[in-house]
Design a protein around this motif. Structure first.
Motif, PDB file in Angstrom:
ATOM      1  N   ARG A 177       0.825  -1.218   0.000  1.00 15.17           N
ATOM      2  CA  ARG A 177       0.000   0.000   0.000  1.00 15.17           C
ATOM      3  C   ARG A 177       0.854   1.260   0.000  1.00 15.17           C
ATOM      4  N   GLU A 178       1.842   1.315   0.887  1.00 18.90           N
ATOM      5  CA  GLU A 178       2.621   2.539   1.066  1.00 18.90           C
ATOM      6  C   GLU A 178       3.588   2.823  -0.080  1.00 18.90           C
ATOM      7  N   VAL A 179       4.184   1.782  -0.635  1.00 21.41           N
ATOM      8  CA  VAL A 179       5.188   1.989  -1.690  1.00 21.41           C
ATOM      9  C   VAL A 179       4.556   1.921  -3.071  1.00 21.41           C
ATOM     10  N   TRP A 180       3.944   0.801  -3.407  1.00 22.14           N
ATOM     11  CA  TRP A 180       3.465   0.599  -4.779  1.00 22.14           C
ATOM     12  C   TRP A 180       2.113   1.245  -5.031  1.00 22.14           C
ATOM     13  N   GLN A 181       1.134   1.035  -4.173  1.00 23.87           N
ATOM     14  CA  GLN A 181      -0.177   1.618  -4.443  1.00 23.87           C
ATOM     15  C   GLN A 181      -0.170   3.134  -4.292  1.00 23.87           C
ATOM     16  N   SER A 182       0.650   3.647  -3.397  1.00 21.86           N
ATOM     17  CA  SER A 182       0.769   5.101  -3.221  1.00 21.86           C
ATOM     18  C   SER A 182       1.840   5.703  -4.122  1.00 21.86           C
ATOM     19  N   ARG A 183       2.560   4.857  -4.831  1.00 25.97           N
ATOM     20  CA  ARG A 183       3.657   5.281  -5.719  1.00 25.97           C
ATOM     21  C   ARG A 183       4.629   6.184  -4.968  1.00 25.97           C
ATOM     22  N   ASN A 184       5.113   5.679  -3.824  1.00 32.79           N
ATOM     23  CA  ASN A 184       5.945   6.468  -2.930  1.00 32.79           C
ATOM     24  C   ASN A 184       7.205   5.707  -2.521  1.00 32.79           C
ATOM     25  N   PRO A 185       8.265   5.746  -3.339  1.00 25.51           N
ATOM     26  CA  PRO A 185       9.504   5.043  -2.980  1.00 25.51           C
ATOM     27  C   PRO A 185      10.100   5.494  -1.646  1.00 25.51           C
ATOM     28  N   ASP A 186       9.829   6.729  -1.215  1.00 21.68           N
ATOM     29  CA  ASP A 186      10.396   7.209   0.052  1.00 21.68           C
ATOM     30  C   ASP A 186       9.872   6.429   1.255  1.00 21.68           C
ATOM     31  N   ALA A 187       8.713   5.784   1.128  1.00 21.53           N
ATOM     32  CA  ALA A 187       8.178   4.975   2.232  1.00 21.53           C
ATOM     33  C   ALA A 187       9.092   3.795   2.536  1.00 21.53           C
ATOM     34  N   ILE A 188       9.931   3.435   1.584  1.00 21.29           N
ATOM     35  CA  ILE A 188      10.867   2.322   1.769  1.00 21.29           C
ATOM     36  C   ILE A 188      11.761   2.550   2.980  1.00 21.29           C
ATOM     37  N   ASP A 189      12.107   3.811   3.263  1.00 22.68           N
ATOM     38  CA  ASP A 189      13.001   4.127   4.386  1.00 22.68           C
ATOM     39  C   ASP A 189      12.527   3.551   5.709  1.00 22.68           C
ATOM     40  N   GLU A 190      11.223   3.460   5.889  1.00 19.16           N
ATOM     41  CA  GLU A 190      10.658   2.988   7.156  1.00 19.16           C
ATOM     42  C   GLU A 190      10.300   1.504   7.151  1.00 19.16           C
ATOM     43  N   LEU A 191      10.336   0.873   5.973  1.00 20.00           N
ATOM     44  CA  LEU A 191       9.762  -0.459   5.852  1.00 20.00           C
ATOM     45  C   LEU A 191      10.751  -1.575   5.560  1.00 20.00           C
ATOM     46  N   VAL A 192      11.924  -1.246   5.063  1.00 17.14           N
ATOM     47  CA  VAL A 192      12.907  -2.284   4.731  1.00 17.14           C
ATOM     48  C   VAL A 192      14.210  -2.035   5.488  1.00 17.14           C
ATOM     49  N   ALA A 193      14.952  -3.099   5.703  1.00 13.77           N
ATOM     50  CA  ALA A 193      16.248  -3.012   6.380  1.00 13.77           C
ATOM     51  C   ALA A 193      17.249  -2.252   5.508  1.00 13.77           C
ATOM     52  N   GLU A 194      18.218  -1.653   6.150  1.00  8.94           N
ATOM     53  CA  GLU A 194      19.258  -0.907   5.415  1.00  8.94           C
ATOM     54  C   GLU A 194      19.968  -1.808   4.416  1.00  8.94           C
ATOM     55  N   ASP A 195      20.211  -3.064   4.775  1.00 10.82           N
ATOM     56  CA  ASP A 195      20.915  -3.996   3.891  1.00 10.82           C
ATOM     57  C   ASP A 195      19.954  -4.876   3.086  1.00 10.82           C
ATOM     58  N   PHE A 196      18.776  -4.353   2.826  1.00 14.07           N
ATOM     59  CA  PHE A 196      17.746  -5.049   2.052  1.00 14.07           C
ATOM     60  C   PHE A 196      18.291  -5.514   0.701  1.00 14.07           C
ATOM     61  N   VAL A 197      17.788  -6.665   0.244  1.00 14.92           N
ATOM     62  CA  VAL A 197      18.130  -7.184  -1.078  1.00 14.92           C
ATOM     63  C   VAL A 197      16.839  -7.568  -1.789  1.00 14.92           C
ATOM     64  N   ILE A 198      16.735  -7.176  -3.050  1.00 15.36           N
ATOM     65  CA  ILE A 198      15.668  -7.686  -3.904  1.00 15.36           C
ATOM     66  C   ILE A 198      16.337  -8.471  -5.021  1.00 15.36           C
ATOM     67  N   THR A 199      15.821  -9.661  -5.273  1.00 10.15           N
ATOM     68  CA  THR A 199      16.289 -10.499  -6.375  1.00 10.15           C
ATOM     69  C   THR A 199      15.169 -10.514  -7.404  1.00 10.15           C
ATOM     70  N   SER A 200      15.434  -9.886  -8.541  1.00  2.39           N
ATOM     71  CA  SER A 200      14.429  -9.762  -9.591  1.00  2.39           C
ATOM     72  C   SER A 200      15.073 -10.138 -10.916  1.00  2.39           C
ATOM     73  N   GLY A 201      14.478 -11.100 -11.596  1.00  5.85           N
ATOM     74  CA  GLY A 201      15.052 -11.541 -12.856  1.00  5.85           C
ATOM     75  C   GLY A 201      16.451 -12.113 -12.695  1.00  5.85           C
ATOM     76  N   GLY A 202      16.708 -12.706 -11.531  1.00  5.46           N
ATOM     77  CA  GLY A 202      18.010 -13.307 -11.268  1.00  5.46           C
ATOM     78  C   GLY A 202      19.097 -12.318 -10.899  1.00  5.46           C
ATOM     79  N   ILE A 203      18.750 -11.051 -10.761  1.00  4.58           N
ATOM     80  CA  ILE A 203      19.727 -10.013 -10.418  1.00  4.58           C
ATOM     81  C   ILE A 203      19.428  -9.506  -9.011  1.00  4.58           C
ATOM     82  N   ASP A 204      20.486  -9.405  -8.184  1.00  4.92           N
ATOM     83  CA  ASP A 204      20.342  -8.873  -6.831  1.00  4.92           C
ATOM     84  C   ASP A 204      20.600  -7.368  -6.829  1.00  4.92           C
ATOM     85  N   ILE A 205      19.693  -6.654  -6.198  1.00  3.26           N
ATOM     86  CA  ILE A 205      19.862  -5.216  -5.976  1.00  3.26           C
ATOM     87  C   ILE A 205      20.029  -5.067  -4.477  1.00  3.26           C
TER      88      ILE A 205
END
Length: 137
Positions: A15-43
């Motif tokens: 809701r906060e990030v995607w539905q509200s289109r608000n990447p800044d909400a990420i600051d409160e919701l994910v760990a500093e060392d967060f990793v996303i694996t998408s299409g076999g690539i780690d960010i």
């Protein structure tokens, strides 16, 4: 008072990030060392993830994010979600910004930390099918 579940945490993120289109909400919701694996690539890192989300959002006009279903494992540290994105092509997947309709579905598996922050997200989506459709339009 009911306990917040990992499903609640993930749905709050949707809701906060995607539905509200608000990447800044990420600051409160994910760990500093967060990793996303998408299409076999780690960010790696919260800041790189925020940039990835902002770029993703910029490539789909009239962006809408739909939660199809979300559930968690027994211990609550893993959450699975099915989702759907609709909108108009603004250069998604490197294609021309032709404003053709986009309708993409995917799944996300989340690792939720004991602190309630999202630690890792593994994403699979039908981007190949979407790309093939957009590439011929």
């Amino acid at each position: 008072m009911s306990k917040i579940t990992s499903v609640d945490i993930v749905n709050h993120f949707w809701r906060e990030v995607w539905q509200s289109r608000n990447p800044d909400a990420i600051d409160e919701l994910v760990a500093e060392d967060f990793v996303i694996t998408s299409g076999g690539i780690d960010i790696h890192s919260r800041s790189e993830f925020k940039q990835w989300v902002a770029t993703f959002l910029s490539k789909i006009n009239d962006f809408e994010f739909h939660i199809v279903e979300t559930f968690q494992n027994e211990s609550g540290d893993r959450v699975a979600s099915r989702w759907r994105v609709t909108g108009k092509n603004n250069g998604f997947l490197g294609t021309a910004a032709c404003q053709s309709p986009i309708d993409m579905s995917g799944t996300a598996i989340w690792h939720v930390g004991e602190d309630g922050l999202l630690q890792h997200n593994w994403v699979e989506r039908n981007s190949h099918e979407v790309f093939r459709k957009l590439a011929v339009e």
